[in-house]
Scaffold this motif. Structure first.
Motif, PDB file in Angstrom:
ATOM      1  N   TYR A  43      -0.432  -4.250  -2.505  1.00  0.00           N
ATOM      2  CA  TYR A  43       0.989  -4.525  -1.950  1.00  0.00           C
ATOM      3  C   TYR A  43       0.805  -5.866  -1.422  1.00  0.00           C
ATOM      4  O   TYR A  43       1.980  -6.844  -1.597  1.00  0.00           O
ATOM      5  CB  TYR A  43       1.146  -3.585  -0.814  1.00  0.00           C
ATOM      6  N   ASP A  44       0.026  -6.275  -0.359  1.00  0.00           N
ATOM      7  CA  ASP A  44      -0.090  -7.506   0.313  1.00  0.00           C
ATOM      8  C   ASP A  44       0.218  -8.606  -0.601  1.00  0.00           C
ATOM      9  O   ASP A  44       0.858  -9.596  -0.457  1.00  0.00           O
ATOM     10  CB  ASP A  44      -1.097  -7.690   1.245  1.00  0.00           C
ATOM     11  N   ASN A  45      -0.602  -8.545  -1.632  1.00  0.00           N
ATOM     12  CA  ASN A  45      -0.724  -9.622  -2.572  1.00  0.00           C
ATOM     13  C   ASN A  45       0.504  -9.744  -3.300  1.00  0.00           C
ATOM     14  O   ASN A  45       0.800 -10.995  -3.580  1.00  0.00           O
ATOM     15  CB  ASN A  45      -2.139  -9.545  -3.559  1.00  0.00           C
ATOM     16  N   ASP A  52      -2.942  -1.066  -0.646  1.00  0.00           N
ATOM     17  CA  ASP A  52      -2.254  -1.851   0.428  1.00  0.00           C
ATOM     18  C   ASP A  52      -2.642  -3.091   0.305  1.00  0.00           C
ATOM     19  O   ASP A  52      -1.791  -4.238   0.224  1.00  0.00           O
ATOM     20  CB  ASP A  52      -2.996  -1.371   1.988  1.00  0.00           C
ATOM     21  N   TYR A  53      -3.931  -3.586  -0.118  1.00  0.00           N
ATOM     22  CA  TYR A  53      -4.277  -4.699  -0.477  1.00  0.00           C
ATOM     23  C   TYR A  53      -3.386  -5.448  -1.616  1.00  0.00           C
ATOM     24  O   TYR A  53      -2.960  -6.458  -1.787  1.00  0.00           O
ATOM     25  CB  TYR A  53      -5.809  -4.809  -0.635  1.00  0.00           C
ATOM     26  N   ARG A  57       3.119  -8.874  -2.742  1.00  0.00           N
ATOM     27  CA  ARG A  57       4.450  -9.415  -1.805  1.00  0.00           C
ATOM     28  C   ARG A  57       4.293 -10.810  -1.558  1.00  0.00           C
ATOM     29  O   ARG A  57       5.285 -11.778  -1.616  1.00  0.00           O
ATOM     30  CB  ARG A  57       4.456  -8.700  -0.666  1.00  0.00           C
TER      31      ARG A  57
END
Lengths: 316, 443
Positions: free
Chosen positions: B172-174, B169-170, B176
């Protein structure tokens, strides 16, 4: 630019220190640009509001390098003959008059017209040689053996044609005089152009220069400038003064006070032996940094408020 | 390192900073001199070599901060990395578990470059790029690792799997955030340019209110360009031949020696314009833009008198003199404080008004600009007056916002006015307007 100044331009800090000794406080940006200009051998185009020390920068560099400053003030209608060179028409005319007998003597005996013209042709270059050339700032700058600082002031005031004409000087440090030929610089001058942005300068000119924008200084820098320019002014008054001026710059007035006006005001306050800002004092000396009737009205309404604010900043 | 500079310069270009080849060479030399180590020094150096006006400096500063930002993957993973757990996994999983910030950053940048992230133009492309970059970074391997860990079933592997999931998830966030950042960097000006092209070609009457603000800017830019182009034309007046008569006359004082040569001058007049605008509803929007346009030029090149009419005609030049352009246009359109009747359009009465009161404004130097759809509600067309105007003036330009097939249909008198116009144009987009104004300024 000759190599013997390398030690004076060895790093940003050295430049900043050196300029400080010459009583000119630079921001990091300014020092960096000067540093690059020296090492890349490029002119600097300085823009910014009036009175932030654009011209002063050139003077400081000249003082720092111990070089003469050659200044070319631009204005509308400035042309080659004022900026580059001019034939001394009067002298040429005078010489032909004085030498009339000589010329007669040269030509007289010959009967054919074409022969006398031929004879004259052997001498015609004499009247278009260095003796009859009046060098103007640009040519003078190129001729200096030890280098020089060339300041082309307010280049935005000149016309497009003149700007185009500058290009040759700025990119190759050379000028062409049709009668004599191309003249290269002996030592590359350090060139500073300033502009007040009254019109957009051409892309071609900008391309050849490093660009420096000097904005109004932040409070810390301005205090530093006051400290070095008006050293006798007490510290807390300097703080008040700068805070006051900074606030005024935020008002919607026609002409905001520049650094030079801050300095003037500081000097005036020094002469008046003021030790604190108070509304009456400000009102009496207002005209030193606010130059328009409408502006004065706007500022006067705010004096009370601004003064207390400025005094509070200094903690006094 | 040159590749970095190259990328940065193309970023600046796409953000609207004009950078020539010689300037990028300067930048390269500057970078050689100062190096990449000290951020502030680099920024100041590049700024003086690349950004050449105050607005460009601002764009530059923003681009620089965004381009050279390294604040991705800066959150530390909670637990201390356990090396033995990372064995047999893909490099991506390993980096995530070990919290290798620099490694992740490099992989992400490489993936982004391989996927040509700098070609991103529209926000709809964002999620696509995110997926592609993640794929290239090895997301599948990561998923595989997580699956394997769950399959093996030991408590320690289950906890590692959970940590990897959180790390995913981490990641993904980065990615994005990174794509978002790059999107803003690369696409900003492009989208604006498309909007501008669109606006310039749309019929002004169809424009929505919310684009008005944009329009003003475009108009200002066009005006500036025209100003630049034509203010220069006044200069040739100074070039000229020797004015022999004046030279002789002025040099008599020097015994006839020609000390002080005098030159012939060419007088170039500023175009003198009389604008007559219909402000009835059918053309009101176009009028607004035309007036904005003309008055933008007012300062530099054009001396202009403007008249408006609907049911009758009146002069409005003074309105422009006393209010800023925007407000003046608004006042005129509403008819505030003006002796004008906003009923049915009446060319008959309006032309008669013009003839009676203002005919002296038209001289042989004047260009008359009439803007209207020539829909006269079946009144007398007064072609005779138009003929007089046409004969008196230098040029009569008629702009009709209707498209050509509609001219002369119904109550339109366009066909009857046409013979007296030196130029008759359909005019309903900004591009049309610009062309007309350009024609105005031609000698």
């Amino acid at each position: 630019m000759s190599t013997n100044h390398d030690d004076k331009f060895s790093s940003i800090q050295v430049i900043q220190e050196g300029f400080r000794e010459a009583c000119y406080i630079t921001s990091h940006q300014t020092a960096t640009t000067v540093y690059l200009a020296y090492h890349l051998g490029k002119p600097i185009l300085v823009e910014g509001p009036a009175g932030v020390g654009k011209t002063e920068l050139a003077k400081t560099i000249a003082a720092y390098l111990n070089l003469p400053l050659i200044r070319l003030q631009c204005y509308e209608g400035l042309d080659e003959s004022k900026a580059l060179y001019e034939w001394k028409y009067g002298k040429q005319l005078l010489y032909t008059q004085i030498l009339r007998d000589k010329l007669d003597h040269l030509i007289n005996r010959d009967d054919s017209f074409s022969q006398s013209i031929d004879k004259l042709h052997q001498y015609d270059d004499i009247f278009f040689s260095w003796h009859f050339l009046e060098p103007r700032p640009l040519l003078k700058a190129l001729q200096q053996k030890d280098g020089t600082v060339l300041l082309i002031d307010e280049v935005d005031k000149s016309d497009d044609e003149f700007e185009a004409f500058l290009l040759e000087v700025l990119s190759d440090y050379q000028v062409s005089i049709p009668e004599i030929g191309t003249i290269h610089s002996v030592t590359r001058p350090f060139v500073i152009l300033t502009s007040n942005n009254t019109r957009e300068l051409s892309e071609a000119l900008k391309r050849r220069c490093l660009h420096l924008y000097i904005p109004f200084p932040d409070p810390a820098l301005e205090r530093e400038i006051i400290r070095i320019r008006v050293p006798d002014l007490s510290k807390h008054l300097a703080i008040q003064l700068v805070a006051f001026i900074q606030e005024i710059r935020k008002l919607d007035i026609k002409k905001v006070p520049s650094i030079s006006e801050t300095i003037d005001w500081a000097r005036v306050l020094l002469i008046l032996h003021a030790d604190n800002l108070n509304p009456d004092l400000v009102r009496e000396t207002l005209h030193i940094f606010v130059k328009y009737e409408e502006d004065i009205k706007i500022v006067e309404e705010q004096i009370q408020h601004l003064t207390t604010q400025a005094v509070r900043v200094s903690g006094g | 390192m040159d590749r970095v500079l190259e990328d940065f310069i193309s970023t600046l270009r796409s953000s609207g900073v004009r950078i020539s080849v010689s300037e990028s060479l300067d930048a390269a030399r500057a970078v050689q001199l100062v190096g990449f180590e000290e951020r502030r020094l680099l920024k100041d150096s590049l700024s003086s070599a690349l950004a050449k006006s105050a607005p460009e400096k601002e764009i530059f500063s923003e681009c620089f901060d965004r381009f050279f930002s390294f604040d991705f993957f800066n959150r530390q993973m909670e637990d201390a990395p356990r090396r033995e757990a990372a064995e047999g996994m893909t490099s991506l999983s390993r980096m995530l578990l070990e919290g290798d910030q620099a490694g992740l950053m490099t992989t992400m940048r490489e993936a982004a470059r391989a996927e040509n992230l700098n070609a991103i133009r529209f926000y709809t492309q964002k999620s696509l790029y995110v997926m592609r970059i993640l794929d290239r970074m090895g997301l599948r391997g990561l998923d595989g690792d997580i699956r394997d860990l769950y399959m093996s079933g030991t408590p320690s592997s289950a906890s590692t799997a959970a940590r990897l999931e959180a790390a995913r998830d981490y990641l993904y966030d980065n990615v994005r955030a990174y794509v978002e950042d790059q999107y803003r960097l690369f696409s900003g000006s492009e989208a604006e340019k498309m909007l501008e092209d669109y606006l310039r070609n749309t019929k002004l009457s169809n424009l929505e209110q919310r684009y008005f603000h944009h329009m003003q800017q475009i108009i200002q830019r066009l005006v500036k360009r025209l100003n630049d182009l034509h203010s220069r034309r006044r200069k040739p007046s100074r070039r000229g031949q020797l004015d022999f008569k004046r030279t002789l006359r002025d040099n008599i004082a020097y015994q006839g020696f020609l000390f002080d040569p005098k030159w012939k001058r060419i007088r170039i007049e500023r175009p003198d314009v009389v604008a007559i605008c219909d402000i009835s509803r059918s053309v009101s929007r176009l009028v607004r833009f035309l007036l904005l346009f003309l008055y933008g030029l007012n300062k530099e090149i054009i001396h202009i008198r403007s008249f408006i009419f609907c049911s009758n005609l009146t002069e409005v030049t003074h309105v422009f003199d006393s209010y800023p352009v925007d407000e003046a246009v608004a006042r005129i359109q509403a008819g505030t404080d003006l002796p004008i009747l906003l009923a049915r359009t009446d060319y008959d009465r309006s032309f008669r008004d013009f003839k009676e009161h203002y005919m002296e404004a038209v001289t042989h130097k004047t260009t008359v600009l009439i803007l209207g759809d020539a829909r006269n509600n079946y009144n007398d067309p007064q072609t005779a007056i138009l003929k007089t105007i046409s004969e008196r003036c230098k040029k009569l330009i008629w702009l009709n916002p209707e498209t050509k097939p509609f001219w002369g249909t119904g109550d339109s008198e366009m066909k009857r006015y046409a013979p007296y116009c030196h130029m008759l144009k359909e005019c309903n987009t900004l591009n049309h307007l610009e062309r007309v104004v350009q024609a105005l300024l031609k000698k």
